[in-house]
Structure formats: structure tokens, C-alpha cells
Design a protein around this motif. Structure first.
Motif, PDB file in Angstrom:
ATOM      1  N   UNK A  41      44.559  19.088  39.280  1.00  0.00           N
ATOM      2  CA  UNK A  41      44.833  18.706  37.888  1.00  0.00           C
ATOM      3  C   UNK A  41      45.286  19.908  37.074  1.00  0.00           C
ATOM      4  N   UNK A  42      45.991  19.631  35.986  1.00  0.00           N
ATOM      5  CA  UNK A  42      46.336  20.656  35.008  1.00  0.00           C
ATOM      6  C   UNK A  42      45.266  20.600  33.919  1.00  0.00           C
ATOM      7  N   UNK A  43      44.624  21.722  33.686  1.00  0.00           N
ATOM      8  CA  UNK A  43      43.611  21.774  32.641  1.00  0.00           C
ATOM      9  C   UNK A  43      44.287  22.079  31.313  1.00  0.00           C
ATOM     10  N   UNK A  44      43.918  21.327  30.296  1.00  0.00           N
ATOM     11  CA  UNK A  44      44.513  21.567  28.982  1.00  0.00           C
ATOM     12  C   UNK A  44      43.969  22.869  28.391  1.00  0.00           C
ATOM     13  N   UNK A  45      44.687  23.416  27.467  1.00  0.00           N
ATOM     14  CA  UNK A  45      44.299  24.691  26.860  1.00  0.00           C
ATOM     15  C   UNK A  45      42.916  24.576  26.221  1.00  0.00           C
ATOM     16  N   UNK A  46      42.097  25.581  26.452  1.00  0.00           N
ATOM     17  CA  UNK A  46      40.743  25.588  25.900  1.00  0.00           C
ATOM     18  C   UNK A  46      39.738  24.841  26.766  1.00  0.00           C
ATOM     19  N   UNK A  47      40.198  24.292  27.882  1.00  0.00           N
ATOM     20  CA  UNK A  47      39.328  23.528  28.794  1.00  0.00           C
ATOM     21  C   UNK A  47      39.486  24.173  30.165  1.00  0.00           C
ATOM     22  N   UNK A  48      38.618  25.141  30.468  1.00  0.00           N
ATOM     23  CA  UNK A  48      38.735  25.908  31.697  1.00  0.00           C
ATOM     24  C   UNK A  48      37.957  25.303  32.850  1.00  0.00           C
ATOM     25  N   UNK A  49      37.881  26.044  33.925  1.00  0.00           N
ATOM     26  CA  UNK A  49      37.206  25.564  35.132  1.00  0.00           C
ATOM     27  C   UNK A  49      35.725  25.235  34.874  1.00  0.00           C
ATOM     28  N   UNK A  50      34.946  26.105  34.219  1.00  0.00           N
ATOM     29  CA  UNK A  50      33.535  25.747  33.992  1.00  0.00           C
ATOM     30  C   UNK A  50      33.363  24.440  33.217  1.00  0.00           C
ATOM     31  N   UNK A  51      34.180  24.237  32.187  1.00  0.00           N
ATOM     32  CA  UNK A  51      34.096  22.999  31.406  1.00  0.00           C
ATOM     33  C   UNK A  51      34.507  21.793  32.249  1.00  0.00           C
ATOM     34  N   UNK A  52      35.528  21.983  33.068  1.00  0.00           N
ATOM     35  CA  UNK A  52      36.006  20.901  33.934  1.00  0.00           C
ATOM     36  C   UNK A  52      34.935  20.511  34.958  1.00  0.00           C
ATOM     37  N   UNK A  53      34.340  21.507  35.609  1.00  0.00           N
ATOM     38  CA  UNK A  53      33.294  21.226  36.601  1.00  0.00           C
ATOM     39  C   UNK A  53      32.095  20.557  35.931  1.00  0.00           C
ATOM     40  N   UNK A  54      31.723  21.024  34.756  1.00  0.00           N
ATOM     41  CA  UNK A  54      30.617  20.415  34.024  1.00  0.00           C
ATOM     42  C   UNK A  54      30.923  18.942  33.720  1.00  0.00           C
ATOM     43  N   UNK A  55      32.159  18.661  33.272  1.00  0.00           N
ATOM     44  CA  UNK A  55      32.551  17.276  32.969  1.00  0.00           C
ATOM     45  C   UNK A  55      32.519  16.406  34.222  1.00  0.00           C
ATOM     46  N   UNK A  56      32.980  16.944  35.364  1.00  0.00           N
ATOM     47  CA  UNK A  56      32.913  16.185  36.621  1.00  0.00           C
ATOM     48  C   UNK A  56      31.458  15.881  36.995  1.00  0.00           C
ATOM     49  N   UNK A  57      30.604  16.910  36.894  1.00  0.00           N
ATOM     50  CA  UNK A  57      29.182  16.705  37.201  1.00  0.00           C
ATOM     51  C   UNK A  57      28.575  15.645  36.289  1.00  0.00           C
ATOM     52  N   UNK A  58      28.861  15.751  35.007  1.00  0.00           N
ATOM     53  CA  UNK A  58      28.301  14.800  34.039  1.00  0.00           C
ATOM     54  C   UNK A  58      28.762  13.377  34.343  1.00  0.00           C
ATOM     55  N   UNK A  59      30.034  13.221  34.693  1.00  0.00           N
ATOM     56  CA  UNK A  59      30.559  11.900  35.051  1.00  0.00           C
ATOM     57  C   UNK A  59      29.817  11.325  36.254  1.00  0.00           C
ATOM     58  N   UNK A  60      29.604  12.145  37.281  1.00  0.00           N
ATOM     59  CA  UNK A  60      28.911  11.679  38.486  1.00  0.00           C
ATOM     60  C   UNK A  60      27.432  11.375  38.195  1.00  0.00           C
ATOM     61  N   UNK A  61      26.778  12.214  37.415  1.00  0.00           N
ATOM     62  CA  UNK A  61      25.373  11.983  37.066  1.00  0.00           C
ATOM     63  C   UNK A  61      25.225  10.657  36.331  1.00  0.00           C
ATOM     64  N   UNK A  62      26.087  10.420  35.367  1.00  0.00           N
ATOM     65  CA  UNK A  62      26.015   9.160  34.603  1.00  0.00           C
ATOM     66  C   UNK A  62      26.349   7.954  35.475  1.00  0.00           C
ATOM     67  N   UNK A  63      27.374   8.085  36.331  1.00  0.00           N
ATOM     68  CA  UNK A  63      27.746   6.968  37.208  1.00  0.00           C
ATOM     69  C   UNK A  63      26.616   6.621  38.169  1.00  0.00           C
ATOM     70  N   UNK A  64      25.994   7.631  38.770  1.00  0.00           N
ATOM     71  CA  UNK A  64      24.863   7.381  39.675  1.00  0.00           C
ATOM     72  C   UNK A  64      23.750   6.636  38.947  1.00  0.00           C
ATOM     73  N   UNK A  65      23.459   7.066  37.727  1.00  0.00           N
ATOM     74  CA  UNK A  65      22.382   6.448  36.965  1.00  0.00           C
ATOM     75  C   UNK A  65      22.732   5.018  36.553  1.00  0.00           C
ATOM     76  N   UNK A  66      23.933   4.839  36.005  1.00  0.00           N
ATOM     77  CA  UNK A  66      24.322   3.524  35.498  1.00  0.00           C
ATOM     78  C   UNK A  66      24.586   2.512  36.601  1.00  0.00           C
ATOM     79  N   UNK A  67      25.212   2.943  37.682  1.00  0.00           N
ATOM     80  CA  UNK A  67      25.584   2.002  38.741  1.00  0.00           C
ATOM     81  C   UNK A  67      24.486   1.770  39.773  1.00  0.00           C
TER      82      UNK A  67
END
Length: 127
Positions: free
Chosen positions: A86-112
Motif C-alpha cells: 500500500x501507499x501510506x498517506x502523508x503523516x501516516x507512517x509504518x507504526x501508525x499503519x501497523x497499529x491500525x492493522x492490529x486494531x482492525x484485527x483485534x476488533x474483528x476477532x472480538x466482534x465476529x
């Protein structure tokens, strides 16, 4: 920008790294983000900074040096691997991207599946 999902049935870690390297270079001139979905054969992978002293000298599966990832990781039969390009938008670096991926997976595991997910800081730099 759209996300193209690409299913590849089974690739070794080395094969995947080759594809990701080539696709990352092509991606610079593309407007589409890519998401590879695949499975690895049973194996262990390790990053160059991994501490291998915890690895048994006789493993039942190959131990493969990888360019990506943290310490030592086991890939089991049937484990689904998601590899985004993916292309990361300006101001959204690798740490923020990885955190967002983790958060998405954590929420999906919990909700689903009502599974409580959590984060593990696996490298001295965080990501």
C-alpha cells in the motif's frame, strides 16, 4: 485508489518476498493498493535481528531467513497470510499503519468470534 485482493494458494516465504519486492517497485506508478492472500508451507522464519538461541538444533520444518517480520515465527499448515502493498498517506507512517492493522484485527476477532485479541510489542523499535 482501490484495493485489489490477489489470492495465491501456496508460496514459500522466499517466493513471497520476491513477489512483494517486485510489486512494491511496480506499485510506485500504480494507483491500486494490493493485498496478497496466501498460505506458506509449514516452516519457521526469522529476521536478521532474531535471537536464534531459543531454536532447537533439529527442527521438523525448514528455518528460513526473511527480510520482513520480527523475531522467529512459525507458519503452520492452513495459516492464512495477508501481505499488503500500500501507499501510506502523508503523516501516516509504518507504526501508525501497523497499529491500525492490529486494531482492525483485534476488533474483528472480538466482534465476529468473541475472541479477545491483544498487542505484543515484538521489537525494540516497536515496528
Amino acid at each position: 485508489m482501490r484495493l485489489r485482493a490477489i489470492w495465491i494458494d501456496r508460496l514459500t516465504i522466499s517466493e513471497l518476498e520476491g513477489i512483494l519486492s517486485r510489486q512494491s517497485k511496480k506499485h510506485l506508478s500504480s494507483s491500486d493498493d494490493l493485498l496478497f492472500l496466501l498460505k506458506h508451507p509449514p516452516s519457521f522464519s526469522y529476521h536478521k535481528e532474531a535471537d536464534l538461541k531459543h531454536i532447537k538444533s533439529s527442527l521438523s520444518y525448514p528455518l528460513i531467513k526473511a527480510e520482513r517480520g520480527g523475531g522467529v515465527m512459525y507458519h503452520d499448515e492452513g495459516q492464512l497470510v495477508l501481505a499488503p502493498v500500500v501507499k501510506l498517506r502523508e503523516g501516516f507512517g509504518v507504526p501508525e499503519y501497523v497499529y491500525a492493522l492490529e486494531e482492525t484485527m483485534i476488533r474483528a476477532l472480538n466482534e465476529l468470534f468473541s475472541i479477545k485479541g491483544f498487542r505484543i510489542r515484538w521489537s525494540k523499535d516497536g515496528y
